[in-house]
Motif scaffolding. Structure first.
Motif, PDB file in Angstrom:
ATOM      1  N   UNK A   1       0.831  -1.206   0.000  1.00 18.50           N
ATOM      2  CA  UNK A   1       0.000   0.000   0.000  1.00 18.50           C
ATOM      3  C   UNK A   1       0.865   1.256   0.000  1.00 18.50           C
ATOM      4  N   UNK A   2       2.024   1.207   0.664  1.00 14.73           N
ATOM      5  CA  UNK A   2       2.951   2.335   0.619  1.00 14.73           C
ATOM      6  C   UNK A   2       3.557   2.482  -0.772  1.00 14.73           C
ATOM      7  N   UNK A   3       3.888   1.368  -1.398  1.00 12.85           N
ATOM      8  CA  UNK A   3       4.445   1.415  -2.754  1.00 12.85           C
ATOM      9  C   UNK A   3       3.419   2.002  -3.726  1.00 12.85           C
ATOM     10  N   UNK A   4       2.165   1.598  -3.587  1.00  7.10           N
ATOM     11  CA  UNK A   4       1.115   2.147  -4.447  1.00  7.10           C
ATOM     12  C   UNK A   4       0.973   3.650  -4.235  1.00  7.10           C
ATOM     13  N   UNK A   5       1.030   4.077  -2.976  1.00  8.49           N
ATOM     14  CA  UNK A   5       0.906   5.512  -2.687  1.00  8.49           C
ATOM     15  C   UNK A   5       2.084   6.290  -3.272  1.00  8.49           C
ATOM     16  N   UNK A   6       3.281   5.710  -3.240  1.00  7.31           N
ATOM     17  CA  UNK A   6       4.430   6.365  -3.860  1.00  7.31           C
ATOM     18  C   UNK A   6       4.208   6.547  -5.358  1.00  7.31           C
ATOM     19  N   UNK A   7       3.613   5.546  -6.001  1.00  9.79           N
ATOM     20  CA  UNK A   7       3.317   5.657  -7.426  1.00  9.79           C
ATOM     21  C   UNK A   7       2.315   6.766  -7.710  1.00  9.79           C
ATOM     22  N   UNK A   8       1.263   6.852  -6.898  1.00  5.06           N
ATOM     23  CA  UNK A   8       0.259   7.893  -7.131  1.00  5.06           C
ATOM     24  C   UNK A   8       0.868   9.272  -6.919  1.00  5.06           C
ATOM     25  N   UNK A   9       1.712   9.413  -5.900  1.00  4.49           N
ATOM     26  CA  UNK A   9       2.403  10.687  -5.693  1.00  4.49           C
ATOM     27  C   UNK A   9       3.278  11.030  -6.896  1.00  4.49           C
TER      28      UNK A   9
ATOM     29  N   UNK B   1       6.661   9.073   2.653  1.00  2.00           N
ATOM     30  CA  UNK B   1       7.212   8.370   3.799  1.00  2.00           C
ATOM     31  C   UNK B   1       6.333   7.157   4.046  1.00  2.00           C
ATOM     32  N   UNK B   2       6.943   6.003   4.212  1.00  2.00           N
ATOM     33  CA  UNK B   2       6.161   4.792   4.451  1.00  2.00           C
ATOM     34  C   UNK B   2       5.346   4.929   5.732  1.00  2.00           C
TER      35      UNK B   2
END
Length: 346
Positions: free
Chosen positions: A249-257, A326-327
């Protein structure tokens, strides 16, 4: 924003699609449904179009797209030299054809899934010779239970250091070489077309929806599958290999950012390490999973593969500064959840 998402049916792609749509973006979702990742008899999601980047009508699907998020890849280690053609064909040729089509259509922003495997065995410090790359591990050392690499200059002991995005590439497997090539192709495209790429170098990604019981699954999923079968996780070497485990979920959020900010980045390729910023050993990770699941304690096998990376840990500082990432899920919490998270069946 209208996003073209490749590899949308995959482990990470599924989470990116969900988060991007929650933020109000329109997602055009594609996946080749490779049997290596999805099983030979897999059926595709009605919202995801089956499309192979190597052959299909890329100009058509790129029409009207604002940014491409490129997750499609053949994954896994690629630990046999006979794997090289498949990784080059799927990952490199597919990426090159995608970039050529983006050039024709006029799409100038790309978020690329890269990996910490581009660094190989990380960076080390020698008390005699300073910062050094690790020497290739020798069979005699490994057979004697000495698993840490030596200094390439003096042969002495060295200590692992955090990796920044400026670390040199040192791919050790077919998959790693293909990820380096993808970054180089994207960088060349940026230069040729005045385009922008954010390359996200994922560390060890885990979480719900990981593929189970395949050569393409990460070590966390392999251990998780063993526990589900009532077996003790089998840990190679001495279990002291250091990694960074980052939740999907953190990796996905990094992609959206990155999707939302790539247009504001300078022309060229900008890499970011995507990591939790917390170190865990492989042995600690296996023990955390087993304890949370109430399963058998891990077993240290002492087995080894000479080409395996011993330690690789990155600094996530640049992603925090450049993307505001940030994770949010610590490995202690996320790995405990993984003990009962559903995996993707074969």
């Amino acid at each position: 924003m209208k996003i073209l998402l490749t590899g949308a049916a995959g482990f990470i792609g599924t989470h990116i699609r969900g988060q991007a749509m929650e933020r109000g973006h329109e997602v055009v979702a594609l996946d080749a449904y490779l049997p290596q990742a999805h099983g030979a008899g897999s059926t595709h999601d009605s919202g995801i179009e089956r499309l192979d980047l190597r052959h299909d009508r890329l100009d058509e699907v790129l029409d009207g797209i604002d940014v491409v998020c490129h997750q499609a890849a053949m994954v896994g280690n690629g630990v046999d030299a006979q794997d090289l053609p498949d990784y080059a064909e799927h990952n490199d040729a597919g990426t090159a054809r995608l970039l050529a089509a983006m050039s024709r259509v006029g799409v100038r922003d790309l978020v690329l899934a890269s990996s910490m495997v581009v660094y190989g065995d990380g960076r080390y410090s020698c008390p005699v010779d300073g910062d050094v790359p690790p020497a290739m591990r020798q069979e005699a050392d490994l057979a004697a239970g000495r698993f840490d690499p030596r200094c390439p200059a003096c042969g002495g002991e060295i200590t692992w250091q955090e990796i920044g995005e400026d670390a040199p590439f040192f791919p050790r497997t077919s998959y790693a070489a293909s990820k380096v090539a993808q970054e180089h192709y994207a960088g060349a495209w940026c230069t040729l077309d005045g385009a922008r790429t954010i390359a996200l170098r994922y560390h060890n990604v885990y979480g719900p929806g990981m593929p189970a019981d395949t050569p393409y699954a990460g070590v966390a999923a392999i251990f998780r599958s063993a526990i589900a079968r009532g077996e003790a996780p089998q840990v190679f070497e001495d279990g002291q290999q250091v990694r960074d485990f980052v939740h999907v979920s953190d990796v996905a959020r990094a992609n959206v950012l990155a999707i939302e900010q790539v247009a504001g980045h300078p022309v060229g390729l900008t890499p970011y390490n995507i990591a939790s910023g917390r170190t865990f050993t492989i042995g600690q990770m296996a023990a955390a999973l087993a304890e949370a699941a109430g399963g058998a304690a891990p077993e240290l096998t002492g087995d080894y593969r000479r080409f395996d990376v011993r330690h690789v840990v990155a600094s996530p500082k640049a992603a925090t500064e450049g993307l505001g990432f940030t994770a949010e899920i610590s490995p202690e919490v996320g790995l405990a959840q993984l003990a009962t998270d559903p995996l993707r069946p074969r």
